[in-house]
Design a protein around this motif. Sequence first.
Motif, PDB file in Angstrom:
ATOM      1  N   ALA A   1       0.830  -1.206   0.000  1.00 32.47           N
ATOM      2  CA  ALA A   1       0.000   0.000   0.000  1.00 32.47           C
ATOM      3  C   ALA A   1       0.864   1.256   0.000  1.00 32.47           C
ATOM      4  CB  ALA A   1      -0.921  -0.008   1.218  1.00 32.47           C
ATOM      5  N   LEU A   2       1.959   1.214   0.760  1.00 31.44           N
ATOM      6  CA  LEU A   2       2.859   2.372   0.808  1.00 31.44           C
ATOM      7  C   LEU A   2       3.502   2.606  -0.559  1.00 31.44           C
ATOM      8  CD1 LEU A   2       4.243   4.561   2.559  1.00 31.44           C
ATOM      9  CD2 LEU A   2       6.078   2.909   2.973  1.00 31.44           C
ATOM     10  N   VAL A   3       3.978   1.553  -1.153  1.00 30.57           N
ATOM     11  CA  VAL A   3       4.613   1.678  -2.469  1.00 30.57           C
ATOM     12  C   VAL A   3       3.619   2.247  -3.487  1.00 30.57           C
ATOM     13  CG1 VAL A   3       5.591   0.385  -4.406  1.00 30.57           C
ATOM     14  CG2 VAL A   3       6.342  -0.109  -2.063  1.00 30.57           C
ATOM     15  N   ALA A   4       2.403   1.738  -3.475  1.00 25.99           N
ATOM     16  CA  ALA A   4       1.409   2.212  -4.443  1.00 25.99           C
ATOM     17  C   ALA A   4       1.121   3.699  -4.239  1.00 25.99           C
ATOM     18  CB  ALA A   4       0.125   1.393  -4.311  1.00 25.99           C
ATOM     19  N   GLU A   5       0.988   4.104  -2.987  1.00 25.51           N
ATOM     20  CA  GLU A   5       0.687   5.516  -2.708  1.00 25.51           C
ATOM     21  C   GLU A   5       1.853   6.412  -3.142  1.00 25.51           C
ATOM     22  OE1 GLU A   5      -2.008   6.897  -1.864  1.00 25.51           O
ATOM     23  OE2 GLU A   5      -1.383   8.925  -1.280  1.00 25.51           O
ATOM     24  N   LEU A   6       3.058   6.001  -2.799  1.00 26.57           N
ATOM     25  CA  LEU A   6       4.223   6.829  -3.143  1.00 26.57           C
ATOM     26  C   LEU A   6       4.439   6.871  -4.654  1.00 26.57           C
ATOM     27  CD1 LEU A   6       6.756   5.892  -0.282  1.00 26.57           C
ATOM     28  CD2 LEU A   6       5.124   7.783  -0.379  1.00 26.57           C
ATOM     29  N   ARG A   7       4.274   5.733  -5.293  1.00 27.34           N
ATOM     30  CA  ARG A   7       4.404   5.720  -6.767  1.00 27.34           C
ATOM     31  C   ARG A   7       3.413   6.678  -7.414  1.00 27.34           C
ATOM     32  NH1 ARG A   7       7.666   1.676  -8.831  1.00 27.34           N
ATOM     33  NH2 ARG A   7       7.558  -0.322  -7.761  1.00 27.34           N
ATOM     34  N   GLY A   8       2.213   6.702  -6.886  1.00 25.79           N
ATOM     35  CA  GLY A   8       1.176   7.587  -7.432  1.00 25.79           C
ATOM     36  C   GLY A   8       1.530   9.061  -7.309  1.00 25.79           C
ATOM     37  N   LEU A   9       2.447   9.369  -6.421  1.00 26.02           N
ATOM     38  CA  LEU A   9       2.874  10.765  -6.230  1.00 26.02           C
ATOM     39  C   LEU A   9       4.143  11.088  -7.005  1.00 26.02           C
ATOM     40  CD1 LEU A   9       2.249  11.002  -2.368  1.00 26.02           C
ATOM     41  CD2 LEU A   9       0.904  12.085  -4.175  1.00 26.02           C
ATOM     42  N   GLY A  10       4.627  10.152  -7.787  1.00 23.86           N
ATOM     43  CA  GLY A  10       5.828  10.397  -8.580  1.00 23.86           C
ATOM     44  C   GLY A  10       7.107  10.014  -7.870  1.00 23.86           C
ATOM     45  N   ILE A  11       6.980   9.346  -6.755  1.00 18.33           N
ATOM     46  CA  ILE A  11       8.173   8.921  -6.015  1.00 18.33           C
ATOM     47  C   ILE A  11       8.677   7.606  -6.609  1.00 18.33           C
ATOM     48  CG2 ILE A  11       8.943   8.091  -3.743  1.00 18.33           C
ATOM     49  CD1 ILE A  11       6.865  10.242  -2.619  1.00 18.33           C
ATOM     50  N   THR A  12       9.968   7.537  -6.802  1.00 14.71           N
ATOM     51  CA  THR A  12      10.535   6.368  -7.473  1.00 14.71           C
ATOM     52  C   THR A  12      11.371   5.491  -6.542  1.00 14.71           C
ATOM     53  OG1 THR A  12      12.337   7.806  -8.185  1.00 14.71           O
ATOM     54  CG2 THR A  12      10.564   7.406  -9.763  1.00 14.71           C
ATOM     55  N   GLN A  13      11.674   6.014  -5.368  1.00 16.59           N
ATOM     56  CA  GLN A  13      12.425   5.223  -4.382  1.00 16.59           C
ATOM     57  C   GLN A  13      12.155   5.807  -2.997  1.00 16.59           C
ATOM     58  OE1 GLN A  13      16.914   5.429  -3.743  1.00 16.59           O
ATOM     59  NE2 GLN A  13      16.739   3.521  -4.896  1.00 16.59           N
ATOM     60  N   ALA A  14      12.053   4.930  -2.010  1.00 17.40           N
ATOM     61  CA  ALA A  14      11.823   5.404  -0.639  1.00 17.40           C
ATOM     62  C   ALA A  14      12.801   4.714   0.301  1.00 17.40           C
ATOM     63  CB  ALA A  14      10.392   5.122  -0.212  1.00 17.40           C
TER      64      ALA A  14
END
Lengths: 259, 240
Positions: free
Chosen positions: A27-40
């Motif tokens: 869920a975290l990956v999906a949310e961050l990807r949706g915001l244009g984040i490519t790595q966390a």
Amino acid sequence: MSGQIIDVNASLSRWPLRRLAWDEPAALVAELRGLGITQAWCGSFDALLHKDIEGVNARLAEACAASDGFLLPFGAVNPMLPDWEEDLRRCAELYQMPGIRLHPNYHGYTLEQPVLAEVLRQATARKLLVQLTVTLEDERMMHPLLRVPPVDCAPLPGVLTSIPDAQVLLLNAVRTVPRDLLRRLAVEHGVYCEIATVEGLGGVANLLEDVPLEQVLFGSHAPLFYPVAAVLKLKESALAEAQLAAVTMDNARRLLNPQ
Amino acid sequence: MARLVEYADRMGVARFCVFMGMDWNYEPTPEKFRQENDEVMQALSHWHHRAFGFVYLNPQYVKESLQELDRCVSDGPLVGVKLWVAKHCNAPELDAIVARAAELRAPILQHTWLKITGNLPGESTPMELAALVERHPEATFICGHTGGDWEQGIRAIRPYRNIYTDLGGGDPTAGLTEMAVRELGAERVLYGSDIGGRSFASQLAKVLGARISDEDKQRILADNFKRVLAPILGAKGITP
């Protein structure tokens, strides 16, 4: 926004005091990807209160390994526990982590205690980046049985003077670390910081008046904070393209791959 | 104000509500709160197409607060009441002010916070606001900051249909908006920026980042506050 963002301040697992919408890795990956984040870059909330730090770090490494490179693990080291040096060794050698994350306030030590300098020395010798979390939530609304004041960073300049090669990234430092001290840490000791707790109109631009552009990184403090907040902070400050690129991507890349 | 509008434009905020002057005071004298309200009205004289204003009062001075309420709201351009930290809001001194605001159909925004570190001497909690509202079912209230400790604040105001809650202030902590919508209904939740302590960015994120429907986001960002102001704007002949 280029859509290329490295988020240096995210966490996995459960916040101890409430369930969060994005406290499962997928869920975290999906949310961050949706915001244009490519790595966390992720630590684990489990590290705050668990004593089995190796168990925490093993789960963190496993979750990150399953994310196709999206999540990068920063294992915990609690120097108040016996044989913490072995946890640090495993972070570097066993899990090949790029860095570690410290929580001095949750683990019960101050920055002037010699053990911090020892952690920094050993991490630096292993070329590990050290994330030092200043605070996680507003002190005014903490649970009465879990009151954890922010880390006092006043001793940090003195510590870093003796370890000039240490690579230290402060998390959630802005607004908590006094402005003059943050500026001194950045300018005189090369400390990095990120934007998760930046506030005020045009807050990121204001931060850049104190901290050199090369030392400011994008951080969301997800999933405890709505991660879109950090993205909107970039928009509010109307940064130049070069500033945006530095904060969102270039500085983090350089930190992981120093020349 | 021009700088504020510049940032609002960048963030897509069409209108906002302002109160208190350039130099905030916890316990302003009548002379001081008149000065602060004059500053707000001066700003609105240039920006009335972008902003509404609330009158700042101090319930330690009931007679002067009532006079100021009439000067700025009944006879002036302001459309609501702002109460901060001068006196706990369950005190009887507030009754006359609330009653007059209700006559004018002016909503009352009461700052609330619940601090484990200790509130300011006159700082209200959401429980104290609930006690005030219990005595004034005819008035419209806004619970400032959702009590800060929002998991308690939402519960404290939940039974009272004439309290709206303001999401502004505090960190953009995930779950706030979802709980407010779940427990109060989206129609009782208002977006607030808490500028200049906070940012448009962090506070908009509480709405835009929440796992609620687009329709509820629209209610929180605009429709609900229009409904709160509709009675007084209608009485003043102002189109929202």
